[in-house]
Design an enzyme around this catalytic site. Sequence first.
Site, short mmCIF file in Angstrom:
data_model
loop_
_atom_site.label_atom_id
_atom_site.label_comp_id
_atom_site.label_asym_id
_atom_site.label_seq_id
_atom_site.Cartn_x
_atom_site.Cartn_y
_atom_site.Cartn_z
N ARG A 62 -32.41 -16.18 8.98
CA ARG A 62 -31.84 -15.27 8.00
C ARG A 62 -32.93 -14.26 7.62
NH1 ARG A 62 -30.48 -20.52 6.22
NH2 ARG A 62 -28.23 -20.98 6.27
N LYS A 80 -31.93 -21.84 2.58
CA LYS A 80 -31.20 -21.89 1.32
C LYS A 80 -31.48 -23.18 0.58
CE LYS A 80 -27.29 -18.92 2.60
NZ LYS A 80 -25.82 -18.86 2.75
N HIS A 137 -28.20 -10.05 10.39
CA HIS A 137 -27.31 -11.21 10.47
C HIS A 137 -26.56 -11.24 11.79
CE1 HIS A 137 -26.54 -14.56 7.86
NE2 HIS A 137 -25.26 -14.55 8.15
N ARG A 189 -28.65 -13.04 14.18
CA ARG A 189 -28.53 -14.49 13.95
C ARG A 189 -27.25 -15.02 14.61
NH1 ARG A 189 -29.65 -18.80 10.29
NH2 ARG A 189 -27.81 -19.69 9.27
N HIS A 241 -27.54 -24.92 8.97
CA HIS A 241 -26.25 -25.08 8.31
C HIS A 241 -26.16 -26.48 7.70
CE1 HIS A 241 -24.17 -21.81 10.94
NE2 HIS A 241 -24.78 -21.30 9.91
N TYR A 277 -18.48 -20.80 15.92
CA TYR A 277 -19.02 -20.19 17.14
C TYR A 277 -18.29 -20.65 18.39
CZ TYR A 277 -22.73 -18.48 14.16
OH TYR A 277 -23.41 -17.84 13.17
#
Length: 344
Positions: free
Chosen positions: A156, A180, A260, A263, A286, A295
């Site tokens: 990110r 995150k 992004h 990514r 994730h 995906y």
Amino acid sequence: MDSARNSSLLNDYQTYLRVEKGLRPLTCEAYDGDLKTFAEFIEGRHGVLLTAAQQDVAAFLEHLRKHDLDSRSAARKLSCLRGFYKWLLLDRRIHHDPTVNIESPKAWKVLPKSLAEPEVVEMLDRAGMAASHPQATATALRDRAILELLYAGGLRVSEVTALSTGDLAMDAGRVHVRGKGDKERIVPLGRTAIESLDEYMRNGRPHLARISSARKANAARPHETSPFATRLFLSLRGMPLTRQWIWHLVKMASSGASPHQLRHSCATHMVEHGADLRSVQLLLGHADISTTQVYTHLALGRLKEVHRTHHPRATRMQAETNGHAKQSENAADSSINDSVEETK
């Protein structure tokens, strides 16, 4: 008075998010903005956050709908309210959660946009040519390293700006990333990305760091050590790069791209080349594999190929199809041979 009570409550919640949940400042700001929007709405109904009822939340969502807010944004705001009232409930400040039984707006299923492999190759080749020039500047070396890192590791943009020089492990071919919620992960990098980073560290960053040192020497308090002294990517002024600056860099490299998107491209291309979802999930950081599963929609061709190759019935069906085709071919050859014999 109502505004003061709401502000005090929101300040307490911000402290909880930062200290106990360990969320990043930008995430906390986003939550605070959503909650302040709801607080203003409640104050307009002569209420406060602590006394909000289910009908208030429903009215708030209807208010958002009438103001043409898209369903994804409305769903995010409702998710924020759920977290807030769950905290109030656990802290025993309220006895009933007003978000219970509130149906979430159906978010549109938007597939992440990724670049085609030739587009990425062209972008990185251009950056590589600029960095390979005999008179290449420190910024050209830095820009190539950033683009390679975004694509090779699927980072990110906020993760890239937060990197320090100590996060790189060149010999091991990996980088230590804080994602995150301050969750940490190890991201492996390919040879090209490692070479780009190595050249930037040897020939690019020292020049930019000297500019930073000169600025500190001219400052009023030169003895103080900057908390950004070890940041990996520096600007021409010797300051850490911002998210906006990296976004601009990618746009300059390819007008239709964004950090992004690189990514997403990393994940999509890996799945297309046979990577399993669990590995991609770990690479991207994730928390839930359901986020990664999107995906598979972008690599249906590869998915069908894997299914045909490995599913027992798909394999049998293919074998039967080939068998029937072979039988038809043999029958046709036999018919031709018979005709030839009759002619003789």
